[in-house]
Design a protein around this motif. Structure first.
Motif, PDB file in Angstrom:
ATOM      1  N   PHE A 120       0.895  -1.076   0.034  1.00 16.82           N
ATOM      2  CA  PHE A 120      -0.124  -0.009  -0.037  1.00 16.82           C
ATOM      3  C   PHE A 120       0.970   1.205   0.109  1.00 16.82           C
ATOM      4  O   PHE A 120       1.850   1.279   0.536  1.00 16.82           O
ATOM      5  N   PRO A 121       0.293   2.254  -0.743  1.00 11.51           N
ATOM      6  CA  PRO A 121       1.276   3.772  -0.442  1.00 11.51           C
ATOM      7  C   PRO A 121       1.324   4.079   0.840  1.00 11.51           C
ATOM      8  O   PRO A 121       0.450   3.688   1.805  1.00 11.51           O
ATOM      9  N   ASP A 122       2.135   5.110   0.927  1.00 13.22           N
ATOM     10  CA  ASP A 122       2.238   5.750   2.309  1.00 13.22           C
ATOM     11  C   ASP A 122       1.056   6.347   2.499  1.00 13.22           C
ATOM     12  O   ASP A 122       0.326   7.000   1.756  1.00 13.22           O
ATOM     13  N   ALA A 123       0.861   6.739   3.754  1.00 13.76           N
ATOM     14  CA  ALA A 123      -0.328   7.183   4.385  1.00 13.76           C
ATOM     15  C   ALA A 123      -1.763   7.115   3.736  1.00 13.76           C
ATOM     16  O   ALA A 123      -2.594   7.545   3.579  1.00 13.76           O
ATOM     17  N   SER A 124      -1.851   5.492   3.522  1.00 10.70           N
ATOM     18  CA  SER A 124      -3.196   5.105   2.786  1.00 10.70           C
ATOM     19  C   SER A 124      -4.297   4.935   3.752  1.00 10.70           C
ATOM     20  O   SER A 124      -5.614   4.897   3.591  1.00 10.70           O
ATOM     21  N   PHE A 125      -4.196   4.822   5.222  1.00  8.87           N
ATOM     22  CA  PHE A 125      -5.112   4.467   6.049  1.00  8.87           C
ATOM     23  C   PHE A 125      -5.155   5.391   7.038  1.00  8.87           C
ATOM     24  O   PHE A 125      -4.322   6.046   7.560  1.00  8.87           O
ATOM     25  N   ASP A 126      -6.449   5.467   7.748  1.00 11.48           N
ATOM     26  CA  ASP A 126      -6.942   6.597   8.710  1.00 11.48           C
ATOM     27  C   ASP A 126      -6.624   5.836   9.998  1.00 11.48           C
ATOM     28  O   ASP A 126      -6.265   6.556  10.922  1.00 11.48           O
ATOM     29  N   HIS A 127      -6.504   4.709  10.165  1.00  6.85           N
ATOM     30  CA  HIS A 127      -6.497   3.911  11.257  1.00  6.85           C
ATOM     31  C   HIS A 127      -6.003   2.565  11.089  1.00  6.85           C
ATOM     32  O   HIS A 127      -6.082   1.901   9.955  1.00  6.85           O
ATOM     33  N   VAL A 128      -5.105   1.841  11.901  1.00  8.01           N
ATOM     34  CA  VAL A 128      -4.449   0.735  12.061  1.00  8.01           C
ATOM     35  C   VAL A 128      -4.954  -0.324  13.396  1.00  8.01           C
ATOM     36  O   VAL A 128      -4.723   0.390  14.215  1.00  8.01           O
ATOM     37  N   PHE A 129      -5.311  -1.375  13.058  1.00 10.44           N
ATOM     38  CA  PHE A 129      -5.574  -2.274  14.248  1.00 10.44           C
ATOM     39  C   PHE A 129      -4.594  -3.342  13.934  1.00 10.44           C
ATOM     40  O   PHE A 129      -4.813  -4.177  13.204  1.00 10.44           O
ATOM     41  N   VAL A 130      -4.103  -3.911  15.122  1.00  9.12           N
ATOM     42  CA  VAL A 130      -3.375  -4.999  15.266  1.00  9.12           C
ATOM     43  C   VAL A 130      -3.409  -5.734  16.759  1.00  9.12           C
ATOM     44  O   VAL A 130      -3.478  -5.250  17.590  1.00  9.12           O
ATOM     45  N   ARG A 148       3.320   2.360  10.796  1.00 12.02           N
ATOM     46  CA  ARG A 148       3.457   4.036  10.598  1.00 12.02           C
ATOM     47  C   ARG A 148       3.650   4.329   9.145  1.00 12.02           C
ATOM     48  O   ARG A 148       2.928   5.364   8.743  1.00 12.02           O
ATOM     49  N   ARG A 149       4.550   3.673   8.295  1.00  9.45           N
ATOM     50  CA  ARG A 149       4.416   4.083   6.862  1.00  9.45           C
ATOM     51  C   ARG A 149       3.109   4.430   6.188  1.00  9.45           C
ATOM     52  O   ARG A 149       2.669   5.313   5.455  1.00  9.45           O
ATOM     53  N   VAL A 150       2.085   3.545   6.473  1.00  6.65           N
ATOM     54  CA  VAL A 150       1.033   3.291   5.853  1.00  6.65           C
ATOM     55  C   VAL A 150      -0.298   4.145   6.479  1.00  6.65           C
ATOM     56  O   VAL A 150      -1.284   4.041   5.972  1.00  6.65           O
ATOM     57  N   LEU A 151       0.137   4.698   7.676  1.00  3.43           N
ATOM     58  CA  LEU A 151      -1.004   5.415   8.355  1.00  3.43           C
ATOM     59  C   LEU A 151      -0.637   6.887   8.336  1.00  3.43           C
ATOM     60  O   LEU A 151       0.499   7.229   8.341  1.00  3.43           O
ATOM     61  N   VAL A 286      -1.000   8.051  18.375  1.00  2.00           N
ATOM     62  CA  VAL A 286      -1.236   8.554  17.218  1.00  2.00           C
ATOM     63  C   VAL A 286      -0.027   8.791  16.360  1.00  2.00           C
ATOM     64  O   VAL A 286       1.205   8.911  17.080  1.00  2.00           O
ATOM     65  N   ASN A 287      -0.118   8.959  15.134  1.00  6.35           N
ATOM     66  CA  ASN A 287       1.074   8.919  14.094  1.00  6.35           C
ATOM     67  C   ASN A 287       1.289  10.248  14.137  1.00  6.35           C
ATOM     68  O   ASN A 287       0.512  10.942  13.261  1.00  6.35           O
ATOM     69  N   PRO A 288       2.361  11.088  14.464  1.00  3.84           N
ATOM     70  CA  PRO A 288       2.782  12.321  14.204  1.00  3.84           C
ATOM     71  C   PRO A 288       3.210  12.716  12.851  1.00  3.84           C
ATOM     72  O   PRO A 288       3.091  13.618  12.414  1.00  3.84           O
ATOM     73  N   GLY A 289       3.318  11.560  12.170  1.00  6.15           N
ATOM     74  CA  GLY A 289       4.128  11.975  10.779  1.00  6.15           C
ATOM     75  C   GLY A 289       4.835  10.911   9.904  1.00  6.15           C
ATOM     76  O   GLY A 289       4.759   9.821  10.841  1.00  6.15           O
ATOM     77  N   PRO A 290       5.228  11.051   8.950  1.00 10.54           N
ATOM     78  CA  PRO A 290       6.037   9.954   8.235  1.00 10.54           C
ATOM     79  C   PRO A 290       7.072   9.094   8.971  1.00 10.54           C
ATOM     80  O   PRO A 290       7.824   9.737   9.857  1.00 10.54           O
TER      81      PRO A 290
END
Length: 300
Positions: A120-130, A148-151, A286-290
């Motif tokens: 998936f491209p970078d920043a593809s998702f609003d939320h990640v669940f594991v 974090r890359r895809v979030l 929360v993901n602060p950035g890339p």
């Protein structure tokens, strides 16, 4: 509606980081599928309380397995769009069937892929669940960095893990504790960590996430709570320990009489005056950035 599985070849394991079929310490049997379902259903309120995603949001579930948690995720967030990923094609097929049966209108796309090489491209998702994934990885810090890359920046991560060190029970038994320890050692030998729950805060923080909040989710079962005795003590925890028996004995970790005595004593905690306690840990961040290459390098 569900969409077809996007199959990808992920069986190779050159680095030791991949989760292959042989790395999952409990195996992929029909019995294990039932155990995972029992666990998810019994603990749904405990583990999923507070987890709901807005309509239209893009949610990634990594390591969806047989869909035991996916069913509860889509039920709690019917308007969200889910992407479910697992390395096992067989597990994905079971997950798709489970979700289709329980939530036929859910928006889920299914992908066979490796966590460390998410397609998936970078920043593809609003939320990640594991959920119950990091415990099986030799490099959970790297896994969190990959997530974090895809979030997207500002997106949330939710991680749930157990900790076998939190198990205590009545009647107490050195044999039962030894059986639990054997399962934990077996998982460690496969590159995992059955005690990872206590480490979630430093792991998630070390991967560069912010606003990290970890809360214990405790299960306590006695005869006044028969649903938990059956659904958790007997059909989830004890079943998980029992499933490791063949490999524990093959590895020479204990003897057959000692193992059988340990399992028998564990079963006694689910009868009569028996009691059982276990703690799961749920982290939200929360993901602060890339993500950068430096992120996650300081924890393990």
């Amino acid at each position: 509606m569900t969409t077809p599985i996007d199959a990808m070849e992920t069986n190779r394991d050159p680095s030791g980081d991949r989760v292959t079929d042989i790395d999952y310490v409990h195996g992929y049997s029909d019995r294990e599928t039932r155990r995972l379902g029992d666990q998810a259903d019994t603990l749904a309120e405990l583990l999923h309380s507070g987890t709901a995603y807005p309509p239209g949001s893009e949610v990634l579930e990594v390591g969806c397995g047989v869909g035991a948690q996916t069913t509860h995720l889509v039920t709690a967030s019917p308007g969200a769009r889910f992407t479910a990923v697992d390395v096992s094609a067989d597990s994905l097929a079971r997950a798709r069937a489970r979700v289709t049966a329980h939530a036929p209108g859910a928006h889920v796309s299914w992908h066979q892929a490796d966590l460390f090489e998410l397609p998936f491209p970078d920043a593809s998702f609003d939320h990640v669940f594991v959920c119950f994934v990091l415990e099986h990885l030799a490099a959970p810090d790297r896994a969190l960095t990959a997530l974090r890359r895809v979030l997207r920046p500002g997106g949330t991560l939710t991680v749930i893990e157990g900790d076998h060190g939190s198990a205590f029970f009545h009647p107490d038994s050195a044999h039962a504790r030894a059986a639990i320890d054997c399962q934990a050692r077996l998982q460690s030998a496969a590159g995992g960590n059955a005690l990872i729950g206590r480490s979630l805060h430093p792991l998630v923080t070390g991967a560069g996430f912010e606003e990290v909040e970890v809360r214990p989710r405790t299960v306590y079962a006695d005869r006044s709570r028969p649903a938990l005795v059956d659904g958790f003590t007997r059909d989830t925890f004890i079943a998980a320990i029992e499933s490791a028996g063949r490999d524990v004995l093959a590895a020479g970790m204990t003897t057959r009489p000692a193992w059988d005595r340990g399992v028998l004593d564990l079963r006694r905690t689910a009868t009569g005056d028996g009691t059982f306690h276990y703690t799961f840990f749920k982290a939200v961040a929360v993901n602060p950035g890339p993500a950068t290459e430096a992120d996650g390098s300081g924890t393990g």
